[in-house]
Design a protein around this motif. Structure first.
Motif, PDB file in Angstrom:
ATOM      1  N   LEU A   1      67.441   0.476  -4.051  1.00 52.03           N
ATOM      2  CA  LEU A   1      67.248  -0.976  -4.108  1.00 52.03           C
ATOM      3  C   LEU A   1      67.177  -1.592  -2.719  1.00 52.03           C
ATOM      4  N   VAL A   2      66.489  -2.729  -2.643  1.00 48.29           N
ATOM      5  CA  VAL A   2      66.408  -3.469  -1.374  1.00 48.29           C
ATOM      6  C   VAL A   2      66.552  -4.958  -1.688  1.00 48.29           C
ATOM      7  N   PRO A   3      67.318  -5.712  -0.879  1.00 45.09           N
ATOM      8  CA  PRO A   3      67.472  -7.153  -1.131  1.00 45.09           C
ATOM      9  C   PRO A   3      66.184  -7.918  -0.798  1.00 45.09           C
ATOM     10  N   SER A   4      65.870  -8.895  -1.625  1.00 52.81           N
ATOM     11  CA  SER A   4      64.653  -9.691  -1.424  1.00 52.81           C
ATOM     12  C   SER A   4      64.631 -10.356  -0.057  1.00 52.81           C
ATOM     13  N   ASP A   5      65.794 -10.832   0.395  1.00 48.49           N
ATOM     14  CA  ASP A   5      65.816 -11.543   1.676  1.00 48.49           C
ATOM     15  C   ASP A   5      65.766 -10.600   2.869  1.00 48.49           C
ATOM     16  N   ARG A   6      65.855  -9.282   2.586  1.00 52.92           N
ATOM     17  CA  ARG A   6      65.632  -8.336   3.676  1.00 52.92           C
ATOM     18  C   ARG A   6      64.144  -7.987   3.778  1.00 52.92           C
ATOM     19  N   VAL A   7      63.456  -8.071   2.649  1.00 49.96           N
ATOM     20  CA  VAL A   7      61.999  -7.823   2.645  1.00 49.96           C
ATOM     21  C   VAL A   7      61.290  -8.984   3.345  1.00 49.96           C
ATOM     22  N   GLU A   8      61.721 -10.210   3.027  1.00 49.18           N
ATOM     23  CA  GLU A   8      61.127 -11.391   3.659  1.00 49.18           C
ATOM     24  C   GLU A   8      61.365 -11.331   5.160  1.00 49.18           C
ATOM     25  N   GLY A   9      60.319 -11.485   5.928  1.00 47.46           N
ATOM     26  CA  GLY A   9      60.444 -11.449   7.378  1.00 47.46           C
ATOM     27  C   GLY A   9      60.187 -10.080   7.988  1.00 47.46           C
ATOM     28  N   THR A  10      59.987  -9.072   7.148  1.00 46.32           N
ATOM     29  CA  THR A  10      59.734  -7.725   7.663  1.00 46.32           C
ATOM     30  C   THR A  10      58.273  -7.580   8.076  1.00 46.32           C
ATOM     31  N   PRO A  11      58.011  -6.978   9.255  1.00 48.13           N
ATOM     32  CA  PRO A  11      56.625  -6.785   9.702  1.00 48.13           C
ATOM     33  C   PRO A  11      55.874  -5.787   8.822  1.00 48.13           C
ATOM     34  N   VAL A  12      54.559  -5.958   8.784  1.00 40.95           N
ATOM     35  CA  VAL A  12      53.678  -5.012   8.088  1.00 40.95           C
ATOM     36  C   VAL A  12      52.717  -4.429   9.118  1.00 40.95           C
ATOM     37  N   HIS A  13      52.679  -3.099   9.166  1.00 37.96           N
ATOM     38  CA  HIS A  13      51.784  -2.425  10.100  1.00 37.96           C
ATOM     39  C   HIS A  13      50.627  -1.783   9.334  1.00 37.96           C
ATOM     40  N   GLY A  14      49.500  -1.688  10.018  1.00 41.42           N
ATOM     41  CA  GLY A  14      48.300  -1.191   9.370  1.00 41.42           C
ATOM     42  C   GLY A  14      48.065   0.283   9.569  1.00 41.42           C
ATOM     43  N   HIS A  15      46.897   0.727   9.180  1.00 43.04           N
ATOM     44  CA  HIS A  15      46.475   2.118   9.163  1.00 43.04           C
ATOM     45  C   HIS A  15      46.732   2.827  10.490  1.00 43.04           C
ATOM     46  N   SER A  16      46.495   2.149  11.603  1.00 45.05           N
ATOM     47  CA  SER A  16      46.632   2.786  12.921  1.00 45.05           C
ATOM     48  C   SER A  16      47.914   2.348  13.629  1.00 45.05           C
TER      49      SER A  16
ATOM     50  N   ILE B   1      55.870 -10.202   6.203  1.00 46.42           N
ATOM     51  CA  ILE B   1      56.016 -10.620   4.806  1.00 46.42           C
ATOM     52  C   ILE B   1      56.742 -11.964   4.758  1.00 46.42           C
ATOM     53  N   GLU B   2      56.072 -12.962   4.224  1.00 50.49           N
ATOM     54  CA  GLU B   2      56.668 -14.298   4.156  1.00 50.49           C
ATOM     55  C   GLU B   2      57.509 -14.459   2.894  1.00 50.49           C
ATOM     56  N   ARG B   3      56.965 -13.959   1.786  1.00 53.26           N
ATOM     57  CA  ARG B   3      57.674 -14.040   0.518  1.00 53.26           C
ATOM     58  C   ARG B   3      57.070 -13.059  -0.462  1.00 53.26           C
ATOM     59  N   LEU B   4      57.741 -12.892  -1.585  1.00 52.66           N
ATOM     60  CA  LEU B   4      57.229 -12.054  -2.658  1.00 52.66           C
ATOM     61  C   LEU B   4      56.920 -12.925  -3.851  1.00 52.66           C
ATOM     62  N   MET B   5      55.820 -12.627  -4.545  1.00 54.97           N
ATOM     63  CA  MET B   5      55.493 -13.360  -5.759  1.00 54.97           C
ATOM     64  C   MET B   5      55.897 -12.489  -6.945  1.00 54.97           C
ATOM     65  N   LEU B   6      56.824 -13.034  -7.758  1.00 55.19           N
ATOM     66  CA  LEU B   6      57.406 -12.283  -8.869  1.00 55.19           C
ATOM     67  C   LEU B   6      56.864 -12.758 -10.198  1.00 55.19           C
ATOM     68  N   ASP B   7      56.594 -11.815 -11.084  1.00 54.82           N
ATOM     69  CA  ASP B   7      56.268 -12.172 -12.456  1.00 54.82           C
ATOM     70  C   ASP B   7      57.544 -12.696 -13.126  1.00 54.82           C
ATOM     71  N   LYS B   8      57.471 -13.932 -13.628  1.00 61.05           N
ATOM     72  CA  LYS B   8      58.677 -14.576 -14.160  1.00 61.05           C
ATOM     73  C   LYS B   8      59.293 -13.796 -15.320  1.00 61.05           C
ATOM     74  N   MET B   9      58.435 -13.267 -16.172  1.00 62.19           N
ATOM     75  CA  MET B   9      58.945 -12.597 -17.364  1.00 62.19           C
ATOM     76  C   MET B   9      59.524 -11.217 -17.050  1.00 62.19           C
ATOM     77  N   SER B  10      58.729 -10.390 -16.388  1.00 59.89           N
ATOM     78  CA  SER B  10      59.146  -8.999 -16.176  1.00 59.89           C
ATOM     79  C   SER B  10      60.029  -8.827 -14.944  1.00 59.89           C
ATOM     80  N   GLY B  11      59.998  -9.815 -14.033  1.00 61.40           N
ATOM     81  CA  GLY B  11      60.750  -9.660 -12.794  1.00 61.40           C
ATOM     82  C   GLY B  11      60.154  -8.613 -11.873  1.00 61.40           C
ATOM     83  N   THR B  12      58.859  -8.402 -11.957  1.00 58.30           N
ATOM     84  CA  THR B  12      58.182  -7.411 -11.118  1.00 58.30           C
ATOM     85  C   THR B  12      57.377  -8.118 -10.033  1.00 58.30           C
ATOM     86  N   VAL B  13      57.418  -7.561  -8.822  1.00 55.07           N
ATOM     87  CA  VAL B  13      56.645  -8.134  -7.723  1.00 55.07           C
ATOM     88  C   VAL B  13      55.153  -7.955  -8.004  1.00 55.07           C
TER      89      VAL B  13
END
Lengths: 109, 109
Positions: B5-20, B27-39
């Motif tokens: 598991l990972v906390p949502s507020d630890r994901v927010e603000g984490t850098p994303v690096h590309g292929h190279s 990552i600014e935020r995550l969009m969650l499905d309200k019903m299933s609770g899935t990102v």
């Protein structure tokens, strides 16, 4: 309005109300399964005596958004919440799944 | 360490690096499905010209956590990111799923 998605940072900080409408606490963060990206549970922060803050894990499926009151409704009382697993230490590692395995009836896993 | 598991507020603000290994954004935020609770997807904020900030949606399954660099790795280049859907307006409603339906090949839905 009417969308199927909600931003994670809008969930964080949202109040949680109990069975009779009483405030149980506030969602501090969500614990996500790294692989599936599914919320395992919300960490609900609740006020305690002497300004201490208890944290309670609540499975996502126990929370229903109440648009009128802009809160989540959970079908349990403050007493039921307090009788479940909780943690006082701010640095507690909520990622430890063994806690959930020890309390399967409550965590809904 | 080694938790599932990972906390949502630890994901927010984490850098994303590309292929190279180049930085794509944060990552600014995550969009969650309200019903299933899935990102459904992560909203990645990326710097632009004249200090503007572009926001790009990236499906959760495209992001792999890189513990050594403490970032998420995405298997795409900055050019590929920029050729996908993006939004400049800070108040854009990311909860609108119709956007995803218009760009199924990119959003992974």
């Amino acid at each position: 309005m009417g969308h199927s998605l909600v931003p994670s940072d809008r969930v964080e900080g949202t109040p949680v109300h109990g069975h009779s409408g009483e405030k149980l606490g506030t969602i501090e963060r969500l614990m996500l399964d790294k692989m599936s990206g599914t919320v395992a549970y919300a960490v609900v922060k609740s006020g305690g005596v002497f300004d201490t803050r208890y944290r309670y894990p609540l499975p996502w499926h126990t929370l229903r958004y109440n648009a009128a009151r802009q809160c989540y409704d959970a079908d349990l009382t403050l007493e039921e919440l307090r009788s479940g697993p909780c943690e006082l230490d701010d640095t507690f590692d909520w990622g430890d799944r063994s806690l959930a395995q020890a309390r399967p009836h409550y965590w809904g896993v």
